[in-house]
Structure formats: structure tokens, C-alpha cells
Design an enzyme around this catalytic site. Structure first.
Site, PDB file in Angstrom:
ATOM      1  N   TRP A  46     -30.754 -32.475   4.019  1.00  0.00           N
ATOM      2  CA  TRP A  46     -30.497 -33.258   3.273  1.00  0.00           C
ATOM      3  C   TRP A  46     -29.929 -35.145   3.766  1.00  0.00           C
ATOM      4  O   TRP A  46     -30.284 -35.420   2.277  1.00  0.00           O
ATOM      5  CB  TRP A  46     -28.559 -33.416   2.920  1.00  0.00           C
ATOM      6  CG  TRP A  46     -27.889 -33.387   3.803  1.00  0.00           C
ATOM      7  CD1 TRP A  46     -27.421 -32.249   4.710  1.00  0.00           C
ATOM      8  CD2 TRP A  46     -26.469 -34.066   3.979  1.00  0.00           C
ATOM      9  NE1 TRP A  46     -26.802 -33.089   5.889  1.00  0.00           N
ATOM     10  CE2 TRP A  46     -26.255 -33.849   5.303  1.00  0.00           C
ATOM     11  CE3 TRP A  46     -26.989 -35.378   3.451  1.00  0.00           C
ATOM     12  CZ2 TRP A  46     -25.166 -35.118   5.643  1.00  0.00           C
ATOM     13  CZ3 TRP A  46     -26.072 -36.356   3.918  1.00  0.00           C
ATOM     14  CH2 TRP A  46     -24.949 -36.210   4.766  1.00  0.00           C
TER      15      TRP A  46
ATOM     16  N   ASP B 111     -20.575 -42.006   0.342  1.00  0.00           N
ATOM     17  CA  ASP B 111     -20.292 -40.121   0.393  1.00  0.00           C
ATOM     18  C   ASP B 111     -19.587 -39.539  -0.320  1.00  0.00           C
ATOM     19  O   ASP B 111     -19.102 -39.152  -1.513  1.00  0.00           O
ATOM     20  CB  ASP B 111     -19.236 -40.276   1.440  1.00  0.00           C
ATOM     21  CG  ASP B 111     -18.722 -39.044   2.465  1.00  0.00           C
ATOM     22  OD1 ASP B 111     -19.881 -39.263   3.590  1.00  0.00           O
ATOM     23  OD2 ASP B 111     -17.874 -38.460   1.652  1.00  0.00           O
TER      24      ASP B 111
ATOM     25  N   TYR C 211     -22.730 -34.651  11.780  1.00  0.00           N
ATOM     26  CA  TYR C 211     -24.154 -33.975  11.997  1.00  0.00           C
ATOM     27  C   TYR C 211     -25.025 -35.253  12.912  1.00  0.00           C
ATOM     28  O   TYR C 211     -24.929 -36.401  13.090  1.00  0.00           O
ATOM     29  CB  TYR C 211     -24.600 -34.553  10.747  1.00  0.00           C
ATOM     30  CG  TYR C 211     -24.757 -35.915  10.034  1.00  0.00           C
ATOM     31  CD1 TYR C 211     -23.458 -34.710   9.341  1.00  0.00           C
ATOM     32  CD2 TYR C 211     -25.720 -35.703   9.597  1.00  0.00           C
ATOM     33  CE1 TYR C 211     -23.663 -36.620   8.192  1.00  0.00           C
ATOM     34  CE2 TYR C 211     -25.517 -37.545   8.796  1.00  0.00           C
ATOM     35  CZ  TYR C 211     -23.968 -38.227   7.980  1.00  0.00           C
ATOM     36  OH  TYR C 211     -23.369 -38.731   7.952  1.00  0.00           O
TER      37      TYR C 211
ATOM     38  N   HIS D 114     -27.806 -37.030  13.133  1.00  0.00           N
ATOM     39  CA  HIS D 114     -28.865 -38.489  12.712  1.00  0.00           C
ATOM     40  C   HIS D 114     -27.356 -38.962  12.583  1.00  0.00           C
ATOM     41  O   HIS D 114     -26.505 -39.940  11.857  1.00  0.00           O
ATOM     42  CB  HIS D 114     -29.434 -37.893  11.069  1.00  0.00           C
ATOM     43  CG  HIS D 114     -29.792 -38.702  10.403  1.00  0.00           C
ATOM     44  ND1 HIS D 114     -31.286 -38.868  11.146  1.00  0.00           N
ATOM     45  CD2 HIS D 114     -29.610 -40.061  10.455  1.00  0.00           C
ATOM     46  CE1 HIS D 114     -31.392 -39.370  10.265  1.00  0.00           C
ATOM     47  NE2 HIS D 114     -30.968 -41.201   9.482  1.00  0.00           N
TER      48      HIS D 114
ATOM     49  N   HIS E 111     -25.320 -42.540  11.766  1.00  0.00           N
ATOM     50  CA  HIS E 111     -24.922 -43.319  10.400  1.00  0.00           C
ATOM     51  C   HIS E 111     -23.482 -44.023  10.548  1.00  0.00           C
ATOM     52  O   HIS E 111     -23.410 -43.580  12.095  1.00  0.00           O
ATOM     53  CB  HIS E 111     -24.487 -41.234   9.423  1.00  0.00           C
ATOM     54  CG  HIS E 111     -23.926 -40.578  10.258  1.00  0.00           C
ATOM     55  ND1 HIS E 111     -24.065 -39.487  11.171  1.00  0.00           N
ATOM     56  CD2 HIS E 111     -22.733 -40.111   9.506  1.00  0.00           C
ATOM     57  CE1 HIS E 111     -23.294 -38.894  11.390  1.00  0.00           C
ATOM     58  NE2 HIS E 111     -22.172 -39.396  10.143  1.00  0.00           N
TER      59      HIS E 111
END
EC number: 3.6.1.59
Lengths: 267, 267
Positions: B107, B137, B205, B207, B209
Site C-alpha cells: 500500500w 492518514d 511498518y 518504510h 514515514h
């Protein structure tokens, strides 16, 4: 505003609150026929708007009537702004401001001298330099552990806040962390891994103190913009004795606080 | 649980949330004829139950379907414990654990590649090394600014978390901080001084951010035990390029998370 019996203007405060979901009504909420609007879909995730019937949408209203000017002030929303304070800002703006104020901290000295709340003390290390007193915070009624809230007040009276801390204070800070955890597990059965142990910057009073709150409790003032974990403070000081005399620190100020005006005037 | 096309049992996660009041609808709420029940009266104070009509009682539903066992675990209520992770713990326990997991972040790539939510992008810096995408978000319905919540997703795919950050990433982080603030004030009128801009550790997650939330919003995950202000991260890296490869970090883990078990086994 409401017009009173003799034509005068009367004020009322009306507070509206959404109440938490009641677990036993969730299945009813999901079963009832209601309007459903798709808002967004991405991969396995989607979001919807739901419009439940009145009986499942209870609100709580609190009314203060007639309300005085003080009631109005108390409930008016204050804007909050973040300030990023360098060490120079602290020295030139914040410190002179703190020194110009005369917040009484007699209540802290009363506790340290056993003139008040002596029966509430959970733990004490009496050392005048590296000792402290652990007491329940005023906000905690001690009826349940869910919102456990204790305060460690250090015996030394010369440390205003995080900004004053250096490696010299490591033995004191380590005592608070270690003995504080031991006292809480002994008295309340809550292990150290379920305690959030932190300092506020800015604190609400300028006598060094450390907050102990239940990890499961979303305690006011435990947000990242105001709280500093004691374990991090200790590691930072162990790494660099003057860490808090170098680093910029962020903190929130309400729009009506005079310190915010000083920062704004200084640009 | 839902029965799938070939008779197999499929799980779905349904999250229900009450959304904040919308200011412009408050007067409608007070004017509309609705059921009102007095609950308590004492002096000038009284409380009521109110039952508003569906159009003023919007709920937000988030659906994950089909949901894996991991999704189910993520949302079940659990005891939480704090872990204090040294760099060695990260290398020996956390990193191997992360690498053994296969939580899909398709996603995220969908957003970065404009395959999903392209119309929702608030700002993009397209630089493959120092660029990022800013999107609302999932948790924010964009109806009111009170719970403003945006996420900056970096274009680089090789930064898992705070632990990977070094001085090399300073240009990227400064872009996120500076351009992110500018984009939010431009689009939503919310100044940078009213934004809480932070990273989570552990993130949900891997990655890199950055979270942007309204300062007035008590956003989940903004507590000191999980959030790290981006401004602090930048200053720490500017002071010591390998700060996050040296320092111990605290984070919460739910009792059922396998990573907690790994830490407990390692003592």
C-alpha cells in the site's frame, strides 16, 4: 447567551461530549440497518462513514447556568503553540522569566518536611543530596491502578528543571528510577515495565520532580512535546554532561501564557 | 468472520470510531429537535443525555478484509510492556526479527507510484533520494482540523526506521520538516507551531514515514514512550552522525507480540 427574567443578558456554558462505545451495544450497532458511505479503498483497507440511529448515538451535555466570567474563561478553547527553545533562548528569555515569577512551591516543601501528606508517602530516600520522596499525585484517587499517578520530589532545592541537570545529578536520577520502580511494584504490584517515568519541560513548578504513570493510562502531559523519559535523560547526561545546556528543547505554551509573548517579541 | 467464495472462513477487522464534533454543525445540533434526558442537577450545574439524529452522528469505520492473523492480533486489546533496547539488542534481537517477518507494505508503494490515493496527495517532493509524499492518514476523515493527521512517506525504500538514520539522511529529514510544514499551512491554514511532527519507534511498518498531527489532538501513538520529534531527531543526528546506532531506545510492546518474547528469552 440567554436573556434573563429582568431582560439582562445571562451566559450559559454548554459542554458536549461523545461518550465511549459500550461494548454490549456494538453488535446492535453493526446489525442495525443504517446509511453507509464508502470513503476510500486501497488494497485490503477501506474506510466508510456510518450514520447510526439516535438511540445508539448518545451524547453527554453538561450545562453551567448562569455562568460567571470565570466559567467562560475556563472553558474557552486556548490555542496552543510549540516553542523550540535553544540554550541561548533559555538563558535570555525563559530563565529571566522564571526568576521574575513568584510561583509558591511551599506545598512541595511541606511534603519534604513532613508538614503535609506525611501519611501518603510511598517511599523516601532521606539523603539530602541524592534522595527523594515518592507520593501519589493529586490527580490520582488511588481507587484503581488504571490511572496510577505518582510524583517523585527530590530533596535538593536547587534544581529548577531539566535545563539545570548535568552529570553531577546522575546518582540522584538513578536513585529515583531504580528505587521508584521498586517501591511501586512492592506497594501496588505494577512492574517497572508498565510504568511511564518522565519529566516535564516546561514543568508546572520549578522544583525538580519526576512523574510515574501507568503505561496503559493516557496521562495528560505524557505527549512527546512535553515529556522526557527519565531513562533517556540519564543516558543523555551519561553521554554528554552538558547535554541539557546545549540542546534545543520543544515545549507547548497556551496563547495566553506570558512566556509565549516573550518568545514572540524575541522573534 | 465471513464465509469466503469457496466456503473457507475469512476474517475481517472492523474498527469503529467516533469522530470529533464539526464546529459548523454545533448550532444545528443544539437547535434540532431531539430527545433530551436530565441526568443530574446540582446548583448551577446539570448534565443531560442527548440523542441526535443520524446525520449529526457520523461514525468512521475502517475495514481490513481479508485480515490476516497479524491484523487480528494488532487490534486485540493487550497488556503492554516497555522494552529498553540497546543498539546490541537491536542488532541481535530486533533486526533479525524484522527481517524474518513479511508484513506487506504494498500500500505504501501504491501511494509512491500513484497507483492509489493519487488524488489525495497534499504535497510531493519527487527527488528519489531526498523526496517524499505527504498524504492524509487513514485515521483522518478531513472534515475538521481538530484531528488533522497526515503522513509523509519517503521515496527511498532502504530506510526501515529511526535505527537506520544517520547524518546522511539529514537533507531528506529537513525537507520533510520544512516542506511538510509549508504544505500544511498552505492547504489547511494550520501553522507549523501547531503541528506535532514525529516518528514512531517501533513503527507499525518498516518504510520510513513521519507523522504530522494537530497539536491540540491527543493522537494515538504521540506519547513519549513511542514518539520522537523530528526536530529532535535532526538535532541528534547533527550532533552525532551515529546517534541512533549508539543510544538505547524505549518502546512499548503488547504482551502477545513475538518480539517481546524474544526480548524476554534474551533476558
Amino acid at each position: 447567551q440567554v436573556t434573563g427574567p429582568s431582560g439582562e443578558v445571562m451566559n450559559a456554558v454548554v459542554l458536549l461530549e461523545k461518550t465511549p462505545f459500550q461494548e454490549e451495544k456494538i453488535s446492535e450497532l453493526l446489525k442495525k440497518h443504517m446509511k453507509l458511505e464508502l470513503q476510500m479503498r486501497n488494497d485490503i483497507y477501506s474506510t466508510y462513514h456510518l450514520y447510526p440511529p439516535p438511540e445508539l448515538s448518545e451524547l453527554k451535555a453538561t450545562v453551567v447556568y448562569p455562568a460567571t466570567e470565570k466559567h467562560l474563561q475556563k472553558y474557552l478553547r486556548q490555542e496552543v503553540h510549540l516553542v523550540r527553545e535553544t540554550w541561548e533562548d533559555y538563558r535570555n528569555i525563559t530563565l529571566p522569566f522564571i526568576q521574575s515569577q513568584s510561583f509558591s512551591i511551599q506545598w512541595v516543601y511541606n511534603i519534604l518536611e513532613k508538614k503535609a501528606e506525611a501519611d501518603r508517602i510511598i517511599h523516601e530516600n532521606p539523603d539530602p543530596c541524592n534522595g527523594f520522596v515518592l507520593v501519589p499525585d493529586f490527580k490520582w484517587n488511588q481507587n484503581q491502578l488504571d490511572d496510577l499517578y505518582l510524583i517523585a520530589l527530590v530533596h535538593r532545592r536547587d534544581i529548577k528543571s531539566l535545563r539545570d541537570l548535568t552529570a553531577e545529578h546522575l546518582p540522584l536520577l538513578r536513585n529515583v528510577l531504580q528505587e521508584g520502580k521498586e517501591a511501586v511494584v512492592k506497594r501496588f504490584g505494577v512492574p517497572g515495565s508498565q510504568l511511564r517515568i518522565y519529566l516535564h519541560y516546561q514543568p508546572s513548578y520549578y522544583h525538580l520532580h519526576v512523574h510515574f504513570t501507568a503505561l496503559s493510562y493516557d496521562a495528560p502531559g505524557s505527549s512527546v512535546e512535553r515529556a522526557h523519559l527519565l531513562a533517556d535523560v540519564i543516558d543523555n547526561l551519561a553521554m554528554d554532561a552538558a547535554y541539557y545546556q546545549k540542546r534545543a528543547l520543544t515545549f507547548p505554551l497556551r496563547a495566553d501564557e506570558p512566556l509565549l509573548k516573550r518568545f514572540q517579541e524575541a522573534g
